[in-house]
Design a protein around this motif. Structure first.
Motif, PDB file in Angstrom:
ATOM      1  N   CYS A 191       0.843  -1.196   0.000  1.00  0.00           N
ATOM      2  CA  CYS A 191       0.000   0.000   0.000  1.00  0.00           C
ATOM      3  C   CYS A 191       0.873   1.238   0.000  1.00  0.00           C
ATOM      4  O   CYS A 191       2.043   1.199   0.398  1.00  0.00           O
ATOM      5  N   ALA A 192       0.293   2.335  -0.455  1.00  0.00           N
ATOM      6  CA  ALA A 192       0.944   3.644  -0.341  1.00  0.00           C
ATOM      7  C   ALA A 192       0.462   4.298   0.943  1.00  0.00           C
ATOM      8  O   ALA A 192      -0.714   4.173   1.308  1.00  0.00           O
ATOM      9  N   SER A 193       1.348   4.990   1.627  1.00  0.00           N
ATOM     10  CA  SER A 193       0.952   5.651   2.879  1.00  0.00           C
ATOM     11  C   SER A 193       1.764   6.916   3.084  1.00  0.00           C
ATOM     12  O   SER A 193       2.870   7.063   2.540  1.00  0.00           O
ATOM     13  N   ASN A 194       1.231   7.817   3.889  1.00  0.00           N
ATOM     14  CA  ASN A 194       2.001   8.994   4.268  1.00  0.00           C
ATOM     15  C   ASN A 194       2.944   8.633   5.410  1.00  0.00           C
ATOM     16  O   ASN A 194       2.930   7.508   5.921  1.00  0.00           O
ATOM     17  N   ALA A 195       3.757   9.596   5.816  1.00  0.00           N
ATOM     18  CA  ALA A 195       4.827   9.310   6.781  1.00  0.00           C
ATOM     19  C   ALA A 195       4.310   8.837   8.123  1.00  0.00           C
ATOM     20  O   ALA A 195       4.903   7.943   8.752  1.00  0.00           O
ATOM     21  N   ASP A 196       3.196   9.395   8.601  1.00  0.00           N
ATOM     22  CA  ASP A 196       2.684   8.989   9.915  1.00  0.00           C
ATOM     23  C   ASP A 196       1.621   7.897   9.832  1.00  0.00           C
ATOM     24  O   ASP A 196       0.992   7.538  10.819  1.00  0.00           O
ATOM     25  N   HIS A 197       1.443   7.359   8.625  1.00  0.00           N
ATOM     26  CA  HIS A 197       0.566   6.207   8.409  1.00  0.00           C
ATOM     27  C   HIS A 197      -0.896   6.499   8.770  1.00  0.00           C
ATOM     28  O   HIS A 197      -1.642   5.605   9.159  1.00  0.00           O
ATOM     29  N   THR A 198      -1.302   7.738   8.615  1.00  0.00           N
ATOM     30  CA  THR A 198      -2.710   8.077   8.872  1.00  0.00           C
ATOM     31  C   THR A 198      -3.556   7.997   7.595  1.00  0.00           C
ATOM     32  O   THR A 198      -4.784   7.987   7.661  1.00  0.00           O
ATOM     33  N   LYS A 199      -2.876   7.939   6.467  1.00  0.00           N
ATOM     34  CA  LYS A 199      -3.570   7.775   5.187  1.00  0.00           C
ATOM     35  C   LYS A 199      -2.933   6.622   4.436  1.00  0.00           C
ATOM     36  O   LYS A 199      -1.713   6.602   4.218  1.00  0.00           O
ATOM     37  N   VAL A 200      -3.739   5.626   4.050  1.00  0.00           N
ATOM     38  CA  VAL A 200      -3.241   4.418   3.386  1.00  0.00           C
ATOM     39  C   VAL A 200      -4.114   4.107   2.184  1.00  0.00           C
ATOM     40  O   VAL A 200      -5.348   4.105   2.295  1.00  0.00           O
ATOM     41  N   LYS A 201      -3.484   3.828   1.038  1.00  0.00           N
ATOM     42  CA  LYS A 201      -4.222   3.506  -0.173  1.00  0.00           C
ATOM     43  C   LYS A 201      -3.646   2.254  -0.838  1.00  0.00           C
ATOM     44  O   LYS A 201      -2.423   2.076  -0.907  1.00  0.00           O
ATOM     45  N   LEU A 202      -4.542   1.390  -1.317  1.00  0.00           N
ATOM     46  CA  LEU A 202      -4.112   0.232  -2.084  1.00  0.00           C
ATOM     47  C   LEU A 202      -3.534   0.690  -3.419  1.00  0.00           C
ATOM     48  O   LEU A 202      -3.806   1.805  -3.881  1.00  0.00           O
ATOM     49  N   ILE A 203      -2.749  -0.177  -4.029  1.00  0.00           N
ATOM     50  CA  ILE A 203      -2.129   0.128  -5.319  1.00  0.00           C
ATOM     51  C   ILE A 203      -2.754  -0.763  -6.389  1.00  0.00           C
ATOM     52  O   ILE A 203      -2.817  -1.989  -6.224  1.00  0.00           O
ATOM     53  N   ALA A 204      -3.216  -0.152  -7.457  1.00  0.00           N
ATOM     54  CA  ALA A 204      -3.907  -0.892  -8.515  1.00  0.00           C
ATOM     55  C   ALA A 204      -2.974  -1.156  -9.695  1.00  0.00           C
ATOM     56  O   ALA A 204      -2.314  -0.229 -10.189  1.00  0.00           O
ATOM     57  N   PRO A 205      -2.915  -2.390 -10.170  1.00  0.00           N
ATOM     58  CA  PRO A 205      -2.180  -2.677 -11.404  1.00  0.00           C
ATOM     59  C   PRO A 205      -3.002  -2.203 -12.609  1.00  0.00           C
ATOM     60  O   PRO A 205      -4.189  -1.911 -12.470  1.00  0.00           O
ATOM     61  N   PRO A 206      -2.387  -2.131 -13.795  1.00  0.00           N
ATOM     62  CA  PRO A 206      -3.156  -1.731 -14.978  1.00  0.00           C
ATOM     63  C   PRO A 206      -4.251  -2.745 -15.306  1.00  0.00           C
ATOM     64  O   PRO A 206      -4.203  -3.902 -14.857  1.00  0.00           O
ATOM     65  N   ALA A 207      -5.225  -2.327 -16.099  1.00  0.00           N
ATOM     66  CA  ALA A 207      -6.417  -3.144 -16.350  1.00  0.00           C
ATOM     67  C   ALA A 207      -6.116  -4.473 -17.021  1.00  0.00           C
ATOM     68  O   ALA A 207      -6.840  -5.458 -16.816  1.00  0.00           O
ATOM     69  N   ASP A 208      -5.062  -4.549 -17.815  1.00  0.00           N
ATOM     70  CA  ASP A 208      -4.775  -5.797 -18.539  1.00  0.00           C
ATOM     71  C   ASP A 208      -3.927  -6.782 -17.727  1.00  0.00           C
ATOM     72  O   ASP A 208      -3.591  -7.863 -18.205  1.00  0.00           O
ATOM     73  N   ALA A 209      -3.548  -6.419 -16.517  1.00  0.00           N
ATOM     74  CA  ALA A 209      -2.712  -7.304 -15.689  1.00  0.00           C
ATOM     75  C   ALA A 209      -3.536  -8.452 -15.136  1.00  0.00           C
ATOM     76  O   ALA A 209      -4.728  -8.314 -14.847  1.00  0.00           O
ATOM     77  N   LYS A 210      -2.877  -9.604 -14.965  1.00  0.00           N
ATOM     78  CA  LYS A 210      -3.532 -10.811 -14.470  1.00  0.00           C
ATOM     79  C   LYS A 210      -2.876 -11.258 -13.167  1.00  0.00           C
ATOM     80  O   LYS A 210      -1.687 -10.976 -12.935  1.00  0.00           O
ATOM     81  N   PRO A 211      -3.621 -11.985 -12.323  1.00  0.00           N
ATOM     82  CA  PRO A 211      -3.014 -12.513 -11.093  1.00  0.00           C
ATOM     83  C   PRO A 211      -1.761 -13.336 -11.394  1.00  0.00           C
ATOM     84  O   PRO A 211      -1.766 -14.187 -12.288  1.00  0.00           O
ATOM     85  N   GLY A 212      -0.703 -13.044 -10.712  1.00  0.00           N
ATOM     86  CA  GLY A 212       0.563 -13.753 -10.925  1.00  0.00           C
ATOM     87  C   GLY A 212       1.555 -12.978 -11.762  1.00  0.00           C
ATOM     88  O   GLY A 212       2.750 -13.302 -11.761  1.00  0.00           O
ATOM     89  N   ASP A 213       1.089 -11.953 -12.510  1.00  0.00           N
ATOM     90  CA  ASP A 213       2.024 -11.130 -13.285  1.00  0.00           C
ATOM     91  C   ASP A 213       3.009 -10.451 -12.340  1.00  0.00           C
ATOM     92  O   ASP A 213       2.615  -9.899 -11.297  1.00  0.00           O
ATOM     93  N   ARG A 214       4.281 -10.469 -12.738  1.00  0.00           N
ATOM     94  CA  ARG A 214       5.305  -9.868 -11.882  1.00  0.00           C
ATOM     95  C   ARG A 214       5.510  -8.396 -12.222  1.00  0.00           C
ATOM     96  O   ARG A 214       5.543  -8.012 -13.391  1.00  0.00           O
ATOM     97  N   ILE A 215       5.677  -7.589 -11.190  1.00  0.00           N
ATOM     98  CA  ILE A 215       5.948  -6.170 -11.354  1.00  0.00           C
ATOM     99  C   ILE A 215       7.449  -5.994 -11.591  1.00  0.00           C
ATOM    100  O   ILE A 215       8.265  -6.486 -10.812  1.00  0.00           O
ATOM    101  N   MET A 216       7.796  -5.286 -12.659  1.00  0.00           N
ATOM    102  CA  MET A 216       9.199  -5.074 -13.001  1.00  0.00           C
ATOM    103  C   MET A 216       9.529  -3.582 -12.960  1.00  0.00           C
ATOM    104  O   MET A 216       8.644  -2.727 -13.091  1.00  0.00           O
TER     105      MET A 216
END
Length: 257
Positions: free
Chosen positions: A169-194
């Motif tokens: 997840c992305a977060s600010n320094a004091d961890h009061t705001k946290v957001k999930l990170i989305a892969p692009p629409a064509d990505a599939k489960p198991g695809d590796r991030i490079m």
């Protein structure tokens, strides 16, 4: 000193004979000892000069070989004073970051901050992973989400739940705001991030922990001004389109972990 001849006539007293015998026996020993000293010293001094040219060359070659071996051995050793980097320097490719899909999610029975998730990361069976996301996401907003998962971590119990991996997840320094990170629409489960030219194979799970790789690598894993995940400024890419992974709401300049 020279020794005078000694003559005996047969009527000398015993004490004279004894004294003469002692003088004769002592004199040759001293002379021999003194006479041998010079040849021995001369041999020692002239020994080196007595080598043939072939022997001299062989000795010089041997000394040169030993000097070269010593220099090569010293060159292989890290120079701490000079601040040389370790030979086993690692990069972001050591981490196995993959696209995952949350197929099931529920609240942890006792830990009020934890969700328990079943996540498809392209393996035969979904991974069981616990995430501290309850303060930031509603339960019905989690299921079927596409996320990024750090997979090469050893399984461990989180408040009694067997967790094998980590949702990034992305977060600010004091961890009061946290957001999930989305892969692009064509990505599939198991695809590796490079990340650019960092294309090494992921390290084994036990090595990641033993070598403290998260502590070394995650401080440089962030989002840029556009909310895209980068490592040391190199943008993430995944899927056939090679598009970047983006934090929800395009959370910019955040830490990722």
């Amino acid at each position: 000193a020279s020794i005078s001849p000694v003559f005996f006539y047969g009527d000398e007293p015993e004490e004279v004979l004894a004294a003469a015998a002692a003088a004769v026996s002592a004199a040759p020993a001293k002379a021999v000892s003194k006479g041998q000293e010079k040849p021995a010293a001369k041999a020692a001094a002239g020994g080196a000069g007595g080598l043939t040219e072939e022997q001299k060359k062989a000795a010089a070659d041997k000394r040169a070989k030993k000097a070269n071996e010593k220099a090569a051995k010293k060159a292989k050793q890290p120079n701490a004073k000079a601040g040389n980097a370790p030979t086993d320097e690692i990069d972001i490719s050591a981490l196995d970051i993959r696209v995952g899909k949350i197929v099931k999610v529920w609240k942890h029975e006792t830990a009020e901050k934890l969700y328990c998730e079943s996540i498809d990361v392209g393996e035969k069976e979904p991974r069981s992973i616990a995430s501290g996301l309850r303060p930031f996401y509603e339960l019905d907003g989690m299921e079927n989400k596409m996320v990024l998962v750090l997979c090469n971590l050893k399984a461990r119990n989180l408040v009694g739940f067997p967790s094998h991996g980590m949702v990034l997840c992305a977060s600010n320094a004091d961890h009061t705001k946290v957001k999930l990170i989305a892969p692009p629409a064509d990505a599939k489960p198991g695809d590796r991030i490079m990340f650019g030219d960092f294309k090494g194979e992921p390290e084994a799970e036990n090595k990641v922990g033993k070598k403290k790789m998260l502590e070394k690598l995650l401080p440089d894993l962030k989002t840029n001004a556009d909310g895209a995940v980068v490592w040391k400024g190199v943008i993430s890419k995944v899927g056939e389109s090679g598009a970047a992974c983006i934090a929800e709401e395009k959370m910019a300049d955040a830490l990722v972990g």
